[in-house]
Every structure is written in structure tokens, then in C-alpha cells.
Design an enzyme around this catalytic site. Structure first.
Site, PDB file in Angstrom:
ATOM      1  N   SER A  27       1.023  -1.371  -0.064  1.00  0.00           N
ATOM      2  CA  SER A  27      -0.152   0.356  -0.470  1.00  0.00           C
ATOM      3  C   SER A  27       0.780   1.694  -0.179  1.00  0.00           C
ATOM      4  O   SER A  27       0.714   2.598  -0.524  1.00  0.00           O
ATOM      5  CB  SER A  27      -1.374  -0.086   1.167  1.00  0.00           C
ATOM      6  OG  SER A  27      -1.508  -1.132   0.933  1.00  0.00           O
ATOM      7  N   ASP A 320      -7.429  -8.321   3.955  1.00  0.00           N
ATOM      8  CA  ASP A 320      -6.153  -9.353   3.157  1.00  0.00           C
ATOM      9  C   ASP A 320      -5.302 -10.787   3.529  1.00  0.00           C
ATOM     10  O   ASP A 320      -4.883 -11.174   3.532  1.00  0.00           O
ATOM     11  CB  ASP A 320      -4.665  -8.400   2.709  1.00  0.00           C
ATOM     12  CG  ASP A 320      -5.281  -7.002   2.040  1.00  0.00           C
ATOM     13  OD1 ASP A 320      -6.357  -7.161   1.096  1.00  0.00           O
ATOM     14  OD2 ASP A 320      -4.519  -6.171   1.549  1.00  0.00           O
ATOM     15  N   ARG A 395      -2.018 -14.462  -2.698  1.00  0.00           N
ATOM     16  CA  ARG A 395      -2.155 -14.808  -1.014  1.00  0.00           C
ATOM     17  C   ARG A 395      -2.735 -16.332  -1.411  1.00  0.00           C
ATOM     18  O   ARG A 395      -2.500 -16.580   0.049  1.00  0.00           O
ATOM     19  CB  ARG A 395      -3.116 -13.867  -0.608  1.00  0.00           C
ATOM     20  CG  ARG A 395      -2.696 -12.187  -0.617  1.00  0.00           C
ATOM     21  CD  ARG A 395      -3.110 -10.765   0.179  1.00  0.00           C
ATOM     22  NE  ARG A 395      -2.946  -9.754  -0.032  1.00  0.00           N
ATOM     23  CZ  ARG A 395      -1.842  -9.295   0.431  1.00  0.00           C
ATOM     24  NH1 ARG A 395      -0.890  -9.579   0.733  1.00  0.00           N
ATOM     25  NH2 ARG A 395      -1.267  -8.397  -0.065  1.00  0.00           N
TER      26      ARG A 395
HETATM   27  C1  S3P Z   1      -5.339  -1.010  -0.123  1.00  0.00           C
HETATM   28  C2  S3P Z   1      -6.876  -1.392   0.231  1.00  0.00           C
HETATM   29  C3  S3P Z   1      -7.318  -2.682   0.409  1.00  0.00           C
HETATM   30  C4  S3P Z   1      -6.120  -4.217   0.541  1.00  0.00           C
HETATM   31  C5  S3P Z   1      -5.655  -3.590  -0.356  1.00  0.00           C
HETATM   32  C6  S3P Z   1      -4.615  -2.317  -0.214  1.00  0.00           C
HETATM   33  C7  S3P Z   1      -4.956   0.001  -0.184  1.00  0.00           C
HETATM   34  O1  S3P Z   1      -8.714  -2.696  -0.809  1.00  0.00           O
HETATM   35  O2  S3P Z   1      -7.648  -4.693   0.658  1.00  0.00           O
HETATM   36  O3  S3P Z   1      -5.132  -4.877  -0.569  1.00  0.00           O
HETATM   37  O4  S3P Z   1      -3.583   0.216  -0.225  1.00  0.00           O
HETATM   38  O5  S3P Z   1      -5.901   0.988  -0.689  1.00  0.00           O
HETATM   39  P1  S3P Z   1      -9.821  -2.391  -0.547  1.00  0.00           P
HETATM   40  O6  S3P Z   1      -9.880  -0.349  -0.367  1.00  0.00           O
HETATM   41  O7  S3P Z   1     -10.591  -2.580  -1.709  1.00  0.00           O
HETATM   42  O8  S3P Z   1     -10.784  -2.813   1.319  1.00  0.00           O
END
Ligand code: S3P
Length: 440
Positions: A27, A320, A395
Site C-alpha cells: 500500500s 488481506d 495470497r
Molecule cells: C488497499 C486497500 C484494501 C486492500 C488492498 C490494498 C490499499 O482494498 O485489500 O490489498 O492499499 O488501499 P480495499 O480498499 O478494496 O478494501
């Protein structure tokens, strides 16, 4: 050590031991490149995750006008004015890359077309396009899916909106678009989800105001017209990738490992809280701050576990980690009930279905509903012995390889290639700790 492509098998070996580091947080890595590309001046990024997803974001940032170079593992991003790229931006498997860049493109007042692989092309984009359209963005998308085209426009209008679901991708897209809107955009998130965008906007010089107004969650306000200025970002280890290493140690008798320099942002550590409730011997040592985020070294030892209830409210902080939590639950004694999983159905695969199928094939007692998954562990290693369909999901692939390290018979996966999207050094690092992974 096995290559990350084609079928792969994991078998029981000795205990895992030693120190390691998880790759950079996915992220934060995407955001560092996007924010650096928007900002005036040179942003220096160390510890970037060099996985396929993030590398595609780097390519997209170059196509939009940023200069990006890698020098001895350090990334330098010179941002500034963006322009509409000549060809479509391709995001591969990455929902984060595609959705955040949609917001950034809208805020920068340029146009772009967005494409992705088969999995990403099946995932919902309407959740991002709807709020962007409220701000005046003109976007075309058939059935709310990729390919998406955003037209170049002048300034957008600020909006006040409430997130229908806790999604950091949607929240981030709105905040990035808001940088190019007239007036103050206010986003209400009734349930808090990862806040790396808010933290990093602050580090790149933007002003945000947070308040709760007596409602659940919080309101984030941001004025349009703010320019970002460059910053230096040291990306900490990804707690979602570290989860696989910690899981491997917890289920493999005699193990003790330390995963160094892992992000422990409170909105990302629901998995570790749940493990503690299950009786896992894990601790956060040497807690400190790095680039505005809390980090620690995680020490994990083999543990005797019991089943627990993972409540729906915790889902955003461990969204995740459910596939690997479900694998761990298969080794615990009793029932682990995971609730609030509706979003898991629209990730890189339908993760409820893929996890349930993989566990059942390997002799685990498991059942599911639309938004829950229940695993009944026997307090002993599951039989294993099956080949798991990964549904091209990194994953799912890593979760079942971890299972094979401690199940009675080896576990095989149909294809390890997707692991490179988030954890290209997975086989190398686990093998160094003592895991037995082989091309099958
Ligand atoms: C993320 C937000 C999550 C997560 C993804 C990374 C991000 O998704 O599942 O792996 O970096 O903002 P969602 O916003 O769909 O919940």
C-alpha cells in the site's frame, strides 16, 4: 530454492529459525510512487516493494509524466505536471494501482484509459467511479468494470460523501481527486480503514482536517488546489506479507523467527491481534517510528492454538489476511469463525471460495456463507496431500504453501507465478528460514 512460476509444492521440514525481513509494504509503495509523481521536486523512496503490482504503477507514473529512476535499490521520482498518456495504462492484477491512479488522474485534470488482467477486469470499479462522477469526472466503463476511460477535464467540484464500505482504495481515490477540486471535499468513513494516504498526504505537505462530529468513524476534509512537495519515504515491511512468515513459524513445531522492520499501523494489525487471542506466541519488539508510520520487529514462535471468533468490525484491519488465518485455524483446536467477509468475494479472486476449496481438499472441516468462513481445527496437523487451485491469487498461493510446511503430506499449488505481484522473494526467504519448497 524453487522458481516462482508453474506448480510448486511445500513439504514438512525442520523448524524454521532466524531473522528475515518482509518486502516493502504494498500500500505504501504504490502511494510513494503516485505521490512522488504528483509532487514538485525529487522524492526519494527506499525499501520500495519491487513486485509486479508496484512496478506497473511506476510504469503508469512515467506514462503520465514523472521521471522515475532506480539507483542501487533507491527509487527517485521527479514529479510535476501530468499529461494525458498516448496509450492505455495497464495495471495487471492490481486493484490498488488502478483505483488510486483513477483518482489521481481526475485530480490532475488529465485523461487516461485503464486496463488490467482478467482478474482485475472482473473487479468492481463503480465504487470509485461513482464518487468521482459526483465531482464532475466524465468516465466510461461498461458494467462498472475495466477498461475504464477518464476524460481530461478542468477543475472538479468538491463533494461531501460517505463511504458505503470501508475501502482505503475508494477513500484514497476521492482524496487524490479532491486535490484538483474547487472547495473543500469531506469524506465520512463510518468504519476506519488503512490511513496511509492521509498520513502520506501530510508528509507531502497537504493539509487535512479530521473530526468526528459525534458520528461513528471520522470525517476527513481536504481543500482543493494544494500542491504536493517532494518528500523522502522509507517503506517499512508489509504486515500482510509478514503474516505468511509468522504463520509458518507458528504452525511448525520448534520454530522461532524474527521478521524485522514490519509496519504495525493500528489499522493493519487485526491479524496479529486475532493470533494473540488464539494463544499465539508473538511479540512486537523494538517499536519505533519510520516515515510517519509505527514499525516493530515481530518475534513469532511455534504455538498451541485454540479457535476464536474474529468479529466483523475487525475485518478492515485484516482484510488481506483471511486466507492465511484460515490455514492457521486448521491447525488450532476447535472452531474459528470469521465474519464480515463480503469484500473477500471481490478481491484478486473470490477468496472465501478459494480458501474453502483448498482447505476442504486438504482434509480440513470448513464451511462458509455469503460473508463468513468457519474452520474447525482438530488441534493437530491437517492431512494435506492435495493440489490447490490458486485462481491466480498471490495470497491463496502463499497461504497453501505455508500449510504444506506443517501438514502431514505435502501441499501443492497449481501455479506460483502470481506470488511475484506482492512477495517476489517469498520462496527465497522461507527457504532461508528452513522451509522446503520445490517446483512440482
Ligand atoms: C488497499 C486497500 C484494501 C486492500 C488492498 C490494498 C490499499 O482494498 O485489500 O490489498 O492499499 O488501499 P480495499 O480498499 O478494496 O478494501
Amino acid at each position: 530454492m524453487a522458481n516462482l512460476s508453474g506448480p510448486m509444492a511445500a513439504r514438512r521440514a525442520g523448524p524454521l529459525s532466524g531473522d528475515c525481513t518482509a518486502p516493502g509494504d504494498k500500500s505504501i509503495s504504490h502511494r510513494a510512487l503516485i505521490f512522488g509523481a504528483l509532487a514538485d521536486g525529487e522524492t526519494v523512496v527506499s525499501g520500495l516493494l519491487e513486485g509486479d503490482d508496484v512496478l506497473r504503477t511506476a510504469v503508469a507514473m512515467r506514462a503520465l509524466g514523472a521521471e522515475i529512476e532506480r539507483d542501487h535499490g533507491v527509487w527517485r521520482v521527479v514529479g510535476g505536471a501530468w499529461s494525458t498518456p498516448a496509450s492505455s495504462l495497464y495495471f495487471g492484477n492490481s486493484g490498488t494501482g488502478a483505483r488510486l491512479v483513477m483518482g489521481a488522474v481526475a485530480g490532475a485534470g488529465v485523461g487516461a484509459s485503464f486496463a488490467g488482467d482478467e482478474s482485475l477486469s472482473g473487479r468492481p470499479m463503480g465504487r470509485v467511479l461513482e464518487p468521482l462522477r459526483m465531482m464532475g469526472v466524465v468516465a466510461s466503463a461498461e458494467d462498472g468494470r475495466l477498461p475504464v476511460t477518464i476524460e481530461a477535464r478542468g477543475a472538479l467540484e468538491a463533494v461531501s460523501c460517505k463511504l458505503a464500505k470501508p475501502s482505503a482504495q475508494v477513500k484514497s481515490a476521492i482524496l487524490l481527486a479532491a486535490l484538483g477540486a474547487k472547495g473543500i471535499t469531506k469524506v465520512h468513513e463510518p468504519v476506519l480503514c488503512r490511513d496511509h494516504t492521509e498520513r502520506m498526504l501530510g508528509a507531502f505537505g497537504a493539509e487535512l482536517v479530521f473530526d468526528s462530529d459525534g458520528a461513528a468513524g471520522r470525517f476527513i476534509s481536504i481543500a482543493g488546489g494544494q500542491r504536493l512537495h517532494s518528500a523522502s519515504v522509507d517503506v517499512p515491511g508489509d504486515p500482510s506479507s509478514a503474516a505468511f512468515l509468522v504463520a509458518a513459524a507458528i504452525i511448525t513445531p520448534g520454530s522461532e523467527i524474527t521478521v524485522k522492520n514490519v509496519l504495525i499501523n493500528p489499522l493493519r494489525i487485526g491479524f496479529y491481534e486475532t493470533l494473540r487471542e488464539m494463544g499465539a506466541d508473538i511479540s512486537f519488539e523494538n517499536k519505533r517510528e519510520s516515515s510517519g508510520e509505527p514499525v516493530a520487529d515481530i518475534v513469532a514462535r511455534h504455538s498451541v492454538l485454540h479457535g476464536v471468533e474474529a468479529p466483523a468490525e475487525r475485518a478492515p484491519s485484516m482484510i488481506d489476511e483471511y486466507p492465511i488465518l484460515a490455514v492457521i485455524a486448521a491447525f488450532a483446536n476447535g472452531e474459528t469463525m470469521m465474519r464480515g467477509l463480503d469484500e473477500l468475494r471481490v478481491k484478486e479472486s473470490d477468496r472465501v471460495a478459494a480458501t474453502e476449496a483448498g482447505l476442504a481438499a486438504n482434509g480440513v472441516d470448513v464451511k462458509s456463507g455469503e460473508d463468513w468462513l468457519c474452520v474447525v481445527g482438530a488441534g493437530a496437523p491437517p492431512t494435506g496431500g492435495a493440489t490447490v487451485k490458486t485462481a491466480h491469487d498471490h495470497r491463496i498461493a502463499m497461504s497453501f504453501l505455508v500449510m504444506g510446511l506443517a501438514s502431514e503430506a505435502p501441499v501443492q499449488i497449481d501455479d506460483a507465478a502470481m506470488i511475484a505481484t506482492s512477495f517476489p522473494t517469498f520462496a527465497e526467504i522461507t527457504s532461508r528460514l528452513g522451509a522446503q519448497l520445490d517446483a512440482a
